[in-house]
Design a protein around this motif. Structure first.
Motif, mmCIF file in Angstrom:
data_model
loop_
_atom_site.group_PDB
_atom_site.id
_atom_site.type_symbol
_atom_site.label_atom_id
_atom_site.label_comp_id
_atom_site.label_asym_id
_atom_site.label_seq_id
_atom_site.Cartn_x
_atom_site.Cartn_y
_atom_site.Cartn_z
ATOM 1 N N LEU A 171 16.458 -24.747 -19.027
ATOM 2 C CA LEU A 171 16.116 -23.810 -17.804
ATOM 3 C C LEU A 171 16.767 -22.594 -18.128
ATOM 4 N N GLU A 172 15.820 -21.429 -17.701
ATOM 5 C CA GLU A 172 16.468 -20.000 -17.932
ATOM 6 C C GLU A 172 16.780 -19.329 -16.677
ATOM 7 N N ASP A 173 15.981 -19.824 -15.504
ATOM 8 C CA ASP A 173 15.919 -19.479 -14.249
ATOM 9 C C ASP A 173 17.293 -19.591 -13.543
ATOM 10 N N TYR A 174 18.028 -20.477 -13.920
ATOM 11 C CA TYR A 174 19.163 -20.914 -13.325
ATOM 12 C C TYR A 174 20.217 -21.167 -14.412
ATOM 13 N N THR A 175 21.307 -20.713 -13.926
ATOM 14 C CA THR A 175 22.532 -20.425 -14.742
ATOM 15 C C THR A 175 23.885 -20.868 -14.086
ATOM 16 N N ASN A 188 26.957 -14.138 -14.656
ATOM 17 C CA ASN A 188 26.025 -15.248 -14.643
ATOM 18 C C ASN A 188 26.403 -15.749 -16.204
ATOM 19 N N PRO A 190 24.407 -17.675 -18.802
ATOM 20 C CA PRO A 190 23.082 -18.522 -19.318
ATOM 21 C C PRO A 190 23.352 -19.753 -20.184
ATOM 22 N N GLU A 219 9.600 -25.335 -17.416
ATOM 23 C CA GLU A 219 9.083 -24.610 -16.376
ATOM 24 C C GLU A 219 9.473 -25.541 -14.923
ATOM 25 N N THR A 220 9.914 -25.038 -14.029
ATOM 26 C CA THR A 220 9.864 -25.522 -12.828
ATOM 27 C C THR A 220 9.074 -25.002 -11.420
#
Length: 274
Positions: A171-175, A188, A190, A219-220
């Motif tokens: 996941l890239e949008d949540y860190t 953040n 990552p 993808e979420t």
């Protein structure tokens, strides 16, 4: 307390010691929850166990009432394809589920934050491997951190280990994130990227490292409750997290019951706790 690198909070040794107290309470709560996970228990029952343990231990749940809309519980309970921020409730766990439990506590104004993923009964080998890879990537990230290094040294170590083990979705949008007087603060952290970037790793910086890894695509989608994050393809996902800091002698994992000493020794990394 000083601040540098765009709002990064630097703690004194005494403040880190208080964060250790919060971290131990989180770690103890998660171990209690691990022992409580079984077929037939509801995620709401797990939440009640967590809140009682946090409050009886002299802490306050970090998550309850957090943000907008206010998070309504003391833990995040994310089942199977739910990866983070699942809201506990009436859902009963069944054999073959996995549940990611994220827990935070405040002690004397300082936060601890950690997460585990637990199997309910028997699970497929590929799902167990997903959990193992996710947890190991967390430790590889922490093990890569050195005073004078950079935040993305951790990111690179997490990604490199995961990529070495298979075609997983990172996941890239949540860190991960900085942590201290607030649960989420700069910088953040990552779970992917080149090393050598971001704020410098200095004494007094505390970070929550939390790889979120899926068996399928990264993808979420956000559920209608405005909190629960699920995998768009319905594949299982795992989430592990620890809060740690660096001292002159090495890494100190504030939310691990032994401070991370045994795992860091396994990885050949100096232990910085007391």
């Amino acid at each position: 307390m000083g601040f540098r690198d765009r709002g990064v909070e630097i703690k004194t040794p005494e403040q880190i010691a208080t964060m250790r107290a919060a971290g131990l309470l989180v770690g103890q709560t998660l171990e209690l929850l691990r022992a409580s996970v079984r077929a037939g228990v509801t995620t709401g029952e797990l939440d009640a166990i967590a809140e009682d343990n946090i409050r009886s231990g002299g802490g306050v749940p970090s998550f309850k009432g957090y943000s907008t809309p206010p998070f309504p519980a003391s833990i995040c309970a994310s089942v199977n394809d739910q990866v983070v921020h699942g809201i506990p409730g009436a859902r009963e766990l069944v054999d073959g589920d996995i549940i990611s439990i994220d827990c935070g506590a405040i002690v004397d104004g300082w936060h601890g934050d950690a997460a585990i993923t637990v199997a309910v009964g028997s699970i497929p080998d590929e799902v167990q491997e997903l959990m193992d890879v996710t947890e190991e990537s967390l430790w590889r990230g922490i093990a890569s951190a050195r005073l004078g290094g950079r935040v993305t040294d951790i990111s690179h170590a997490v990604e490199s280990y995961v990529r070495s083990r298979g075609n997983y979705g990172i996941l890239e949008d949540y860190t991960g994130h900085g942590i201290g007087t607030q649960m989420h603060q700069p910088p953040n952290v990552p779970n992917f990227g080149r090393p050598g970037r971001g704020p410098k790793l200095v004494r007094g910086l505390a970070l929550a490292v939390e790889p979120m890894i899926a068996l399928g695509s990264a993808e979420t989608l956000l559920e209608d409750d405005e909190w629960t994050v699920s995998m768009a393809d319905g594949a299982p996902a795992a989430h592990f997290e620890h809060t740690f800091t660096l001292t002159p002698t090495g890494a100190w994992v504030l939310t691990a019951l032994d401070g991370g000493e045994s795992k860091l020794a396994e990885l050949g990394v100096p232990f910085g706790g007391s």
